[in-house]
Design a protein around this motif. Structure first.
Motif, PDB file in Angstrom:
ATOM      1  N   ASP A   6      41.364  31.920  38.235  1.00  8.14           N
ATOM      2  CA  ASP A   6      40.507  31.444  39.331  1.00  8.14           C
ATOM      3  C   ASP A   6      39.281  32.339  39.496  1.00  8.14           C
ATOM      4  O   ASP A   6      38.159  31.860  39.648  1.00  8.14           O
ATOM      5  CB  ASP A   6      41.283  31.418  40.657  1.00  8.14           C
ATOM      6  CG  ASP A   6      42.280  30.272  40.708  1.00  8.14           C
ATOM      7  OD1 ASP A   6      42.159  29.339  39.888  1.00  8.14           O
ATOM      8  OD2 ASP A   6      43.196  30.325  41.567  1.00  8.14           O
ATOM      9  N   GLN A   7      39.527  33.659  39.481  1.00 12.83           N
ATOM     10  CA  GLN A   7      38.403  34.603  39.633  1.00 12.83           C
ATOM     11  C   GLN A   7      37.425  34.466  38.468  1.00 12.83           C
ATOM     12  O   GLN A   7      36.204  34.516  38.652  1.00 12.83           O
ATOM     13  CB  GLN A   7      38.929  36.044  39.685  1.00 12.83           C
ATOM     14  CG  GLN A   7      39.672  36.365  40.980  1.00 12.83           C
ATOM     15  CD  GLN A   7      40.560  37.607  40.854  1.00 12.83           C
ATOM     16  OE1 GLN A   7      40.697  38.189  39.779  1.00 12.83           O
ATOM     17  NE2 GLN A   7      41.173  38.004  41.964  1.00 12.83           N
TER      18      GLN A   7
ATOM     19  N   GLN B 145      45.778  33.757  39.158  1.00  6.30           N
ATOM     20  CA  GLN B 145      44.785  34.269  40.102  1.00  6.30           C
ATOM     21  C   GLN B 145      43.536  34.771  39.364  1.00  6.30           C
ATOM     22  O   GLN B 145      42.406  34.519  39.780  1.00  6.30           O
ATOM     23  CB  GLN B 145      45.457  35.417  40.859  1.00  6.30           C
ATOM     24  CG  GLN B 145      44.779  35.902  42.092  1.00  6.30           C
ATOM     25  CD  GLN B 145      45.551  37.101  42.661  1.00  6.30           C
ATOM     26  OE1 GLN B 145      46.797  37.136  42.654  1.00  6.30           O
ATOM     27  NE2 GLN B 145      44.831  38.107  43.117  1.00  6.30           N
ATOM     28  N   ARG B 146      43.761  35.457  38.239  1.00  5.68           N
ATOM     29  CA  ARG B 146      42.617  35.952  37.467  1.00  5.68           C
ATOM     30  C   ARG B 146      41.843  34.799  36.831  1.00  5.68           C
ATOM     31  O   ARG B 146      40.623  34.908  36.649  1.00  5.68           O
ATOM     32  CB  ARG B 146      43.090  36.935  36.402  1.00  5.68           C
ATOM     33  CG  ARG B 146      43.507  38.281  36.985  1.00  5.68           C
ATOM     34  CD  ARG B 146      44.195  39.089  35.915  1.00  5.68           C
ATOM     35  NE  ARG B 146      44.459  40.465  36.302  1.00  5.68           N
ATOM     36  CZ  ARG B 146      45.402  41.196  35.735  1.00  5.68           C
ATOM     37  NH1 ARG B 146      46.174  40.683  34.777  1.00  5.68           N
ATOM     38  NH2 ARG B 146      45.589  42.439  36.106  1.00  5.68           N
TER      39      ARG B 146
ATOM     40  N   ALA C 259      51.743  34.471  37.903  1.00  3.16           N
ATOM     41  CA  ALA C 259      50.980  34.239  39.137  1.00  3.16           C
ATOM     42  C   ALA C 259      49.695  35.064  39.139  1.00  3.16           C
ATOM     43  O   ALA C 259      48.638  34.592  39.583  1.00  3.16           O
ATOM     44  CB  ALA C 259      51.834  34.578  40.357  1.00  3.16           C
ATOM     45  N   LEU C 260      49.792  36.281  38.617  1.00  2.00           N
ATOM     46  CA  LEU C 260      48.604  37.132  38.539  1.00  2.00           C
ATOM     47  C   LEU C 260      47.593  36.558  37.532  1.00  2.00           C
ATOM     48  O   LEU C 260      46.377  36.566  37.775  1.00  2.00           O
ATOM     49  CB  LEU C 260      49.026  38.554  38.135  1.00  2.00           C
ATOM     50  CG  LEU C 260      47.937  39.628  38.073  1.00  2.00           C
ATOM     51  CD1 LEU C 260      47.186  39.735  39.395  1.00  2.00           C
ATOM     52  CD2 LEU C 260      48.560  40.974  37.692  1.00  2.00           C
TER      53      LEU C 260
END
Ligand SMILES: *Cc1c(COP(=O)(O)O)cnc(C)c1O
Length: 221
Positions: A16-17, A13-14, A9-10
């Protein structure tokens, strides 16, 4: 390979960033992302793939072989080899690597052409003068590209690694690499990593290679 845990999940998220950084840095064009999984286990490849990245970069022959053995991905990924490459490792990698990005001398061209005829390659330029980073000096690149083409390889572009230190220090080398790729008619410019990708995007990167920015700090080897 390390036992550093990967949190999918992390990673998502990264990703996406990272995509937001790329859009901001190169709003007018497509830039591909190579997820650099060296130092992490096969679960890093799975997490990258599940987060939508389908280019994976590795630096060490044994790691590629070990991960390929255990991985069964739903979607295939494209494996890019990025590390210093010994001639005698080409054979074990030939069935596994899709794109050889660290080609920096004639003997490697010849061995890749022998073990993986017609393979896709990048010629690596040394942009920092640091010999441990590999790469051919800029004045040698045109000759190497010609040699690779006459050996039947598909030369897609140039790859370079910026110097250690502030990101801005990478600019001049990135600019030289892009100018040379233009001159040689090579479409791909693989420049930019976690810490200097904004500079690379400004200078014309078409492909960034990101490890720690996706998976966190790498464990010491
Ligand atoms: C390790 C490595 C990367 C990724 O570096 P990060 O700083 O972790 O993003 C990119 N390219 C090459 C050639 C590498 O060896």
């Amino acid at each position: 390979m390390s036992m550093v845990p990967i949190d999918p999940a992390l990673v998502a998220q990264r990703v996406d960033q990272l995509r937001a950084r790329v859009r901001a840095g190169a709003p007018d064009r497509q830039v591909r992302i190579v997820a650099v999984t060296k130092g992490f286990g096969p679960e890093a490849v799975v997490a990258a793939s599940e987060a939508g990245l389908n280019l994976v970069g590795e630096n060490y022959a044994q790691e590629v072989v070990a991960k390929a053995e255990v991985l069964h991905l739903d979607r295939p990924v494209e494996w890019h080899f990025l590390g210093r490459l010994q001639r005698n490792k080409v054979r074990s990698l030939a069935g596994l690597i899709d794109v050889w990005q660290s080609v920096d001398r004639r003997e490697l061209v010849d061995e890749i052409a022998r073990r993986s005829p017609g393979a896709r390659v990048f010629i690596q330029a040394n942009l920092s003068g640091e010999s441990h980073k590999g790469g051919a000096a800029l004045p040698e690149i045109a000759d190497l590209v010609g040699h690779a083409l006459s050996a039947g390889l598909m030369v897609e572009g140039l790859m370079g690694v910026g110097p250690d230190g502030p990101a801005e220090a990478a600019r001049i080398g990135f600019r030289s690499l892009v100018a040379l790729a233009d001159q040689l008619g090579l479409p791909e410019r693989s420049i930019g990593m976690t810490d200097d990708l904004e500079v690379a995007l400004q200078e014309g990167s078409t492909m960034i290679r990101v490890g720690s920015g996706l998976f966190g700090p790498r464990p010491a080897r």
